[in-house]
Design a protein around this motif. Structure first.
Motif, PDB file in Angstrom:
ATOM      1  N   GLU A   1      52.055  28.768  25.388  1.00 17.14           N
ATOM      2  CA  GLU A   1      50.742  28.728  24.765  1.00 17.14           C
ATOM      3  C   GLU A   1      49.623  28.810  25.811  1.00 17.14           C
ATOM      4  O   GLU A   1      48.552  29.379  25.547  1.00 17.14           O
ATOM      5  CB  GLU A   1      50.594  27.442  23.946  1.00 17.14           C
ATOM      6  CG  GLU A   1      51.538  27.354  22.764  1.00 17.14           C
ATOM      7  CD  GLU A   1      51.281  28.464  21.744  1.00 17.14           C
ATOM      8  OE1 GLU A   1      50.104  28.885  21.589  1.00 17.14           O
ATOM      9  OE2 GLU A   1      52.255  28.921  21.126  1.00 17.14           O
ATOM     10  N   VAL A   2      49.861  28.265  27.012  1.00 22.71           N
ATOM     11  CA  VAL A   2      48.805  28.221  28.036  1.00 22.71           C
ATOM     12  C   VAL A   2      48.763  29.508  28.844  1.00 22.71           C
ATOM     13  O   VAL A   2      47.701  29.912  29.338  1.00 22.71           O
ATOM     14  CB  VAL A   2      49.034  27.006  28.958  1.00 22.71           C
ATOM     15  CG1 VAL A   2      48.092  27.031  30.154  1.00 22.71           C
ATOM     16  CG2 VAL A   2      48.863  25.710  28.185  1.00 22.71           C
ATOM     17  N   ARG A   3      49.905  30.186  28.947  1.00 27.36           N
ATOM     18  CA  ARG A   3      50.013  31.305  29.900  1.00 27.36           C
ATOM     19  C   ARG A   3      49.027  32.434  29.564  1.00 27.36           C
ATOM     20  O   ARG A   3      48.352  32.968  30.456  1.00 27.36           O
ATOM     21  CB  ARG A   3      51.449  31.825  29.904  1.00 27.36           C
ATOM     22  CG  ARG A   3      51.698  32.828  31.014  1.00 27.36           C
ATOM     23  CD  ARG A   3      53.160  33.186  31.065  1.00 27.36           C
ATOM     24  NE  ARG A   3      53.483  33.931  32.255  1.00 27.36           N
ATOM     25  CZ  ARG A   3      54.703  34.369  32.565  1.00 27.36           C
ATOM     26  NH1 ARG A   3      55.716  34.095  31.741  1.00 27.36           N
ATOM     27  NH2 ARG A   3      54.900  35.058  33.672  1.00 27.36           N
ATOM     28  N   ASN A   4      48.930  32.809  28.285  1.00 26.88           N
ATOM     29  CA  ASN A   4      48.063  33.946  27.924  1.00 26.88           C
ATOM     30  C   ASN A   4      46.594  33.643  28.186  1.00 26.88           C
ATOM     31  O   ASN A   4      45.880  34.450  28.823  1.00 26.88           O
ATOM     32  CB  ASN A   4      48.285  34.332  26.461  1.00 26.88           C
ATOM     33  CG  ASN A   4      49.661  34.974  26.259  1.00 26.88           C
ATOM     34  OD1 ASN A   4      50.216  35.544  27.191  1.00 26.88           O
ATOM     35  ND2 ASN A   4      50.187  34.896  25.046  1.00 26.88           N
ATOM     36  N   PRO A   5      46.054  32.495  27.726  1.00 25.45           N
ATOM     37  CA  PRO A   5      44.632  32.208  28.064  1.00 25.45           C
ATOM     38  C   PRO A   5      44.403  32.113  29.569  1.00 25.45           C
ATOM     39  O   PRO A   5      43.357  32.543  30.070  1.00 25.45           O
ATOM     40  CB  PRO A   5      44.370  30.860  27.385  1.00 25.45           C
ATOM     41  CG  PRO A   5      45.387  30.770  26.299  1.00 25.45           C
ATOM     42  CD  PRO A   5      46.608  31.486  26.800  1.00 25.45           C
ATOM     43  N   LEU A   6      45.383  31.519  30.274  1.00 27.78           N
ATOM     44  CA  LEU A   6      45.240  31.359  31.722  1.00 27.78           C
ATOM     45  C   LEU A   6      45.205  32.725  32.400  1.00 27.78           C
ATOM     46  O   LEU A   6      44.423  32.947  33.342  1.00 27.78           O
ATOM     47  CB  LEU A   6      46.390  30.508  32.270  1.00 27.78           C
ATOM     48  CG  LEU A   6      46.293  30.130  33.740  1.00 27.78           C
ATOM     49  CD1 LEU A   6      45.035  29.293  34.002  1.00 27.78           C
ATOM     50  CD2 LEU A   6      47.534  29.350  34.161  1.00 27.78           C
ATOM     51  N   SER A   7      46.032  33.671  31.912  1.00 25.45           N
ATOM     52  CA  SER A   7      46.020  35.026  32.479  1.00 25.45           C
ATOM     53  C   SER A   7      44.670  35.697  32.252  1.00 25.45           C
ATOM     54  O   SER A   7      44.152  36.401  33.123  1.00 25.45           O
ATOM     55  CB  SER A   7      47.141  35.864  31.849  1.00 25.45           C
ATOM     56  OG  SER A   7      48.402  35.314  32.161  1.00 25.45           O
ATOM     57  N   ALA A   8      44.117  35.451  31.061  1.00 24.52           N
ATOM     58  CA  ALA A   8      42.800  36.042  30.755  1.00 24.52           C
ATOM     59  C   ALA A   8      41.732  35.463  31.679  1.00 24.52           C
ATOM     60  O   ALA A   8      40.876  36.195  32.214  1.00 24.52           O
ATOM     61  CB  ALA A   8      42.439  35.791  29.291  1.00 24.52           C
ATOM     62  N   ILE A   9      41.753  34.150  31.876  1.00 23.24           N
ATOM     63  CA  ILE A   9      40.785  33.511  32.765  1.00 23.24           C
ATOM     64  C   ILE A   9      40.904  34.079  34.173  1.00 23.24           C
ATOM     65  O   ILE A   9      39.899  34.442  34.815  1.00 23.24           O
ATOM     66  CB  ILE A   9      41.002  31.979  32.775  1.00 23.24           C
ATOM     67  CG1 ILE A   9      40.648  31.377  31.423  1.00 23.24           C
ATOM     68  CG2 ILE A   9      40.157  31.329  33.876  1.00 23.24           C
ATOM     69  CD1 ILE A   9      41.012  29.918  31.278  1.00 23.24           C
ATOM     70  N   GLY A  10      42.138  34.170  34.649  1.00 22.58           N
ATOM     71  CA  GLY A  10      42.316  34.678  36.000  1.00 22.58           C
ATOM     72  C   GLY A  10      41.888  36.139  36.115  1.00 22.58           C
ATOM     73  O   GLY A  10      41.269  36.549  37.108  1.00 22.58           O
ATOM     74  N   GLY A  11      42.233  36.943  35.083  1.00 23.79           N
ATOM     75  CA  GLY A  11      41.888  38.366  35.138  1.00 23.79           C
ATOM     76  C   GLY A  11      40.394  38.591  35.140  1.00 23.79           C
ATOM     77  O   GLY A  11      39.867  39.381  35.931  1.00 23.79           O
ATOM     78  N   PHE A  12      39.675  37.872  34.218  1.00 21.44           N
ATOM     79  CA  PHE A  12      38.224  38.039  34.160  1.00 21.44           C
ATOM     80  C   PHE A  12      37.553  37.509  35.427  1.00 21.44           C
ATOM     81  O   PHE A  12      36.557  38.055  35.899  1.00 21.44           O
ATOM     82  CB  PHE A  12      37.664  37.327  32.927  1.00 21.44           C
ATOM     83  CG  PHE A  12      37.888  38.119  31.664  1.00 21.44           C
ATOM     84  CD1 PHE A  12      37.276  39.371  31.485  1.00 21.44           C
ATOM     85  CD2 PHE A  12      38.697  37.622  30.655  1.00 21.44           C
ATOM     86  CE1 PHE A  12      37.486  40.099  30.329  1.00 21.44           C
ATOM     87  CE2 PHE A  12      38.903  38.358  29.504  1.00 21.44           C
ATOM     88  CZ  PHE A  12      38.306  39.599  29.316  1.00 21.44           C
ATOM     89  N   ALA A  13      38.109  36.403  35.990  1.00 21.69           N
ATOM     90  CA  ALA A  13      37.503  35.874  37.222  1.00 21.69           C
ATOM     91  C   ALA A  13      37.619  36.883  38.345  1.00 21.69           C
ATOM     92  O   ALA A  13      36.668  37.076  39.125  1.00 21.69           O
ATOM     93  CB  ALA A  13      38.206  34.566  37.612  1.00 21.69           C
ATOM     94  N   ARG A  14      38.770  37.560  38.438  1.00 24.53           N
ATOM     95  CA  ARG A  14      38.939  38.552  39.497  1.00 24.53           C
ATOM     96  C   ARG A  14      38.036  39.771  39.254  1.00 24.53           C
ATOM     97  O   ARG A  14      37.522  40.381  40.208  1.00 24.53           O
ATOM     98  CB  ARG A  14      40.407  38.961  39.584  1.00 24.53           C
ATOM     99  CG  ARG A  14      41.287  37.916  40.235  1.00 24.53           C
ATOM    100  CD  ARG A  14      42.701  38.434  40.454  1.00 24.53           C
ATOM    101  NE  ARG A  14      43.440  38.551  39.214  1.00 24.53           N
ATOM    102  CZ  ARG A  14      44.144  37.563  38.644  1.00 24.53           C
ATOM    103  NH1 ARG A  14      44.170  36.357  39.223  1.00 24.53           N
ATOM    104  NH2 ARG A  14      44.761  37.744  37.502  1.00 24.53           N
ATOM    105  N   LEU A  15      37.864  40.140  37.940  1.00 23.58           N
ATOM    106  CA  LEU A  15      37.012  41.276  37.609  1.00 23.58           C
ATOM    107  C   LEU A  15      35.571  40.987  37.993  1.00 23.58           C
ATOM    108  O   LEU A  15      34.887  41.807  38.627  1.00 23.58           O
ATOM    109  CB  LEU A  15      37.123  41.584  36.124  1.00 23.58           C
ATOM    110  CG  LEU A  15      36.238  42.722  35.610  1.00 23.58           C
ATOM    111  CD1 LEU A  15      36.581  44.056  36.285  1.00 23.58           C
ATOM    112  CD2 LEU A  15      36.389  42.859  34.085  1.00 23.58           C
ATOM    113  N   VAL A  16      35.084  39.797  37.619  1.00 27.31           N
ATOM    114  CA  VAL A  16      33.703  39.432  37.923  1.00 27.31           C
ATOM    115  C   VAL A  16      33.518  39.298  39.435  1.00 27.31           C
ATOM    116  O   VAL A  16      32.461  39.634  39.974  1.00 27.31           O
ATOM    117  CB  VAL A  16      33.340  38.109  37.204  1.00 27.31           C
ATOM    118  CG1 VAL A  16      31.945  37.639  37.623  1.00 27.31           C
ATOM    119  CG2 VAL A  16      33.398  38.297  35.699  1.00 27.31           C
TER     120      VAL A  16
END
Length: 733
Positions: free
Chosen positions: A515-530
């Motif tokens: 349950e945590v992995r998908n939101p965490l991946s999104a957070i990490g991906g957007f942080a790297r994008l920004v």
């Protein structure tokens, strides 16, 4: 003395046929026992007026005590109570009727060689008022005395003052074998040897007689005519005439050889029993089978023990079902025997000291005979074999070369090299334990029945000791097995409980991680994008932290999911060298800021390996990443692959800080870690992956020097299926 009294009574019975002779004598005669009782009188003595005491109605059955109150007036009473060294008396007495002085002779013959009491004895009394009567009486008394002396069983010898033999009775002839003609006039020393203990006995007897005037029951050793040595008890007194002057010596010699022999046997038995008790105490003090075998074999050979030259111990092996040689004690050659016996002759070591010395020498003690005995193996099924019969029938066996059993015993004889030996069984409460073999191969002393009996008595005690040690050892093993079983049961219970807890935790962790992995991946991906598009340096700093922490959490979730669900994927042939090299490159890319290098030494002939490539890469990367984390700047990791007897071997060696010894036992346990930010699942997952491949993983480490992990995986061996991957060195990063 009671025995002598009975002999007097027997003598009287024996002399009953001489009663008429005593009655016809012209003198009085009576027999007095050791208690000064008159046992028998003839009729002549009853009519002698000077005997003031009544002598009527005296018989051997009704003796009468001498009245000591009459000693002042009765010459017979005075003579009977006189010292025993006086044998002849001349007494004057006034006849009560004629009032004339008359002279009487009184002769006393003592029949005992005991100095303490002056009886029993025979008293002869006669009126010797005239010389002619005195001469006739002397002749008759001498004849009668000679007859009495010839009927005694002891040797009675008289000597003159030069110690030359004057008289020699029948008892002396029976004891020594010499006729009286052969010894008359010869010095008494002819019966004693010229040197040794017997000569000392003669000198001692002579000295005592000179000092005291007599010697009583002095033990000595004398020689017979045929040179036999006999043990005797000698009583010697000085003979004095009526004037009190010595004129010779009387000797009473009794053969006590049988008594001495019985005393020696009894003493020997006491010594044997004492030895057995001492050896039994030492046997009981032994704690192990090795100790008790040493005690038993030393006791058989030691001077303080049974005094055999060599001893061998054979014990029953219940697994092999045979009688096998275990240990031996004894010299390997006459030269070694001479050295040992000479040393012990001067040192006189005790049995306990000899055993202690053997324990110090250990395996070097009696090396040669031990090598010999350990070659002996006799199947228990060979019931006709003499040594097996000895054990099964529980009876000793004596072997002498040249018998019908030489052939069947040849394998044993070829090892112990003995012409004569005795074997005794070790049996305790119907338990057949083994046998003891003993011989005298060095001294060649004959093995006697007494030796066999003594050894058999000792063997029963030895069997009891061995059985006790074996029982204690069996009990110790059973207790140890129970302890191990209890520990294993406790471990299994702990493991089961742990697995249950981990299963529950894993199920929960899997759900949470999913349950945590998908939101965490999104957070990490957007942080790297920004992070890539943000112009603000301050924002880049914070975004970098967010991206790194998100990546770290993703890795942790990956480990958790990998631990919870070990995916079962298909095993396919893979190039192990290429697989390892790919892991090298991944780790290098994941650690761009760390300065280290990875060296590879690959076996180009390594066959393809049937494996799950993804899982093996996960395992290898875990090990490499741990190595990189453990090293400082300029660290080095060396990876080696090679083929080892059907197994593919991969080694990872780093130059890191190493692992403490107390942590090595927990290295592959789940959730064990020494990293401040670690979860402790990496090496546990690695071990599970390797075990899925039927392999093994191990580690060795030294603090300050580094750690080596070794992985061994069975190979799919197919001819021509080589990897051919070249050796290479990674670029320095």
């Amino acid at each position: 003395m009671a025995d002598l009294d009975l002999r007097i009574s027997g003598a009287i019975d024996h002399l009953s046929h001489l009663q008429s002779l005593f009655e016809r004598l012209e003198m009085g005669a009576m027999v007095v026992d050791s208690n000064f009782r008159i046992c028998w009188v003839n009729k002549q003595i009853r009519h002698i007026d000077y005997c003031l005491q009544s002598l009527d109605d005296i018989t051997p059955e009704h003796p009468r005590a001498i009245d000591r109150t009459l000693c002042g007036g009765c010459p017979v009473a005075r003579a009977c109570l006189a010292p025993r060294d006086r044998l002849f008396f001349s007494e004057q007495f006034t006849d009560r009727h004629s009032q004339t002085r008359r002279t009487f002779s009184i002769i006393i013959q003592h029949l005992s060689n005991e100095a303490e009491k002056p009886g029993p004895f025979i008293v002869f009394v006669r009126d010797i008022s005239s010389r002619e009567a005195a001469f006739r009486e002397k002749q008759e008394l001498q004849t009668l005395l000679a007859n009495v002396l010839d009927n005694t069983v002891d040797a009675v010898i008289t000597l003159d003052l030069k110690s030359e033999i004057h008289s020699w009775n029948r008892g002396a002839w029976q004891a020594f074998g010499y006729d009286k003609k052969e010894v008359r006039g010869k010095h008494i020393s002819m019966l004693f040897p010229a040197d040794g203990a017997a000569a000392q006995s003669f000198d001692e007897i002579h000295r005592l007689v000179e000092e005291k005037g007599f010697v009583h029951n002095h033990r000595a050793r004398m020689f017979t005519k045929d040179k036999r040595v006999i043990d005797v008890a000698v009583t010697q007194t000085v003979m004095n005439n009526s004037a009190g002057e010595p004129f010779g010596h009387s000797l009473i010699i009794r053969d006590i050889s049988k008594v001495v022999h019985l005393e020696q046997l009894l003493s020997h038995k006491v010594i044997q029993l004492t030895k057995l008790l001492q050896m039994d105490d030492i046997i009981r003090s032994a704690k192990t089978l090795e100790e008790i075998t040493d005690v038993i074999l030393v006791a058989v050979t030691a001077g303080e023990g049974l005094r055999f030259n060599r001893s061998f111990l054979l014990l029953v092996n219940p697994i092999a079902q045979n009688l096998a040689g275990v240990e031996a004690v004894g010299p390997s050659s006459p030269e070694e025997a001479h050295r040992i016996y000479s040393q012990h002759f001067f040192e006189h070591p005790t049995l306990a000291e000899i055993i202690h010395q053997r324990q110090i020498l250990g395996a070097q003690a009696d090396l040669f005979v031990n090598e010999m005995v350990r070659r002996i193996e006799i199947p228990l099924s060979e019931r006709s074999h003499p040594l097996i019969r000895c054990l099964m029938e529980n009876r000793p066996y004596l072997y002498m070369r040249g018998g019908a059993e030489d052939g069947v015993l040849q394998p044993v004889l070829s090892h112990i090299h003995s012409d004569e030996f005795v074997a005794v069984p070790l049996v305790w409460q119907d338990q057949h334990i083994g046998i003891i073999i003993a011989d005298n191969s060095v001294t060649r002393r004959e093995i006697t029945m007494e030796d066999i009996q003594f050894l058999s008595s000792f063997a029963s005690r030895a069997a009891s000791g061995i059985a006790s040690i074996q029982l204690q050892e069996d009990l110790r093993i059973k207790v140890e097995e129970l302890k191990n079983s209890y520990k294993e049961l406790s471990r299994m219970q702990e493991t089961s409980l742990r697995h249950e807890r981990l299963a529950a935790l894993g199920e929960m962790a899997g759900k949470v991680a999913h349950e945590v992995r998908n939101p965490l991946s999104a957070i990490g991906g957007f942080a790297r994008l920004v992070l890539r598009t943000s112009p603000s340096e301050e924002n880049k700093k914070y975004l970098g932290i967010i991206a790194d922490e998100a990546k770290r959490l993703e890795d942790i979730l990956g480990e958790v999911l990998g631990y919870v669900k070990m995916a079962s994927e298909e095993f396919l042939p893979q190039d192990l060298n290429a697989l390892v090299d790919e892991c090298r490159m991944i780790v290098e890319r994941q650690n761009p800021d760390k300065r280290f290098r990875i060296l590879t030494q690959f076996d180009p002939e390594l066959p393809l390996l049937a494996c799950n490539a993804n899982r093996l890469k996960q395992a290898f990367i875990n090990i490499l990443q741990n190595a990189v984390d453990a090293m400082g700047r300029n660290g080095q990791v060396t990876i080696r692959t090679r083929r080892d007897s059907g197994v593919a071997l991969v080694e990872f060696t780093d130059t890191g800080v190493g692992i403490a010894q107390e942590n090595m036992a927990h290295l592959f346990e789940a959730f064990f870690t020494t990293k401040p930010r670690g979860v402790g699942l990496g090496l546990n997952i690695t071990k599970k992956i390797i075990e899925q491949h039927k392999g093994q993983i191990s580690a060795k480490s030294r603090l300050g020097e580094g750690t080596t992990f070794e992985i061994r995986i069975p190979m799919d061996l197919k001819e021509g299926n080589h990897a051919g991957y070249p050796q290479k060195e990674a670029s320095y990063r």
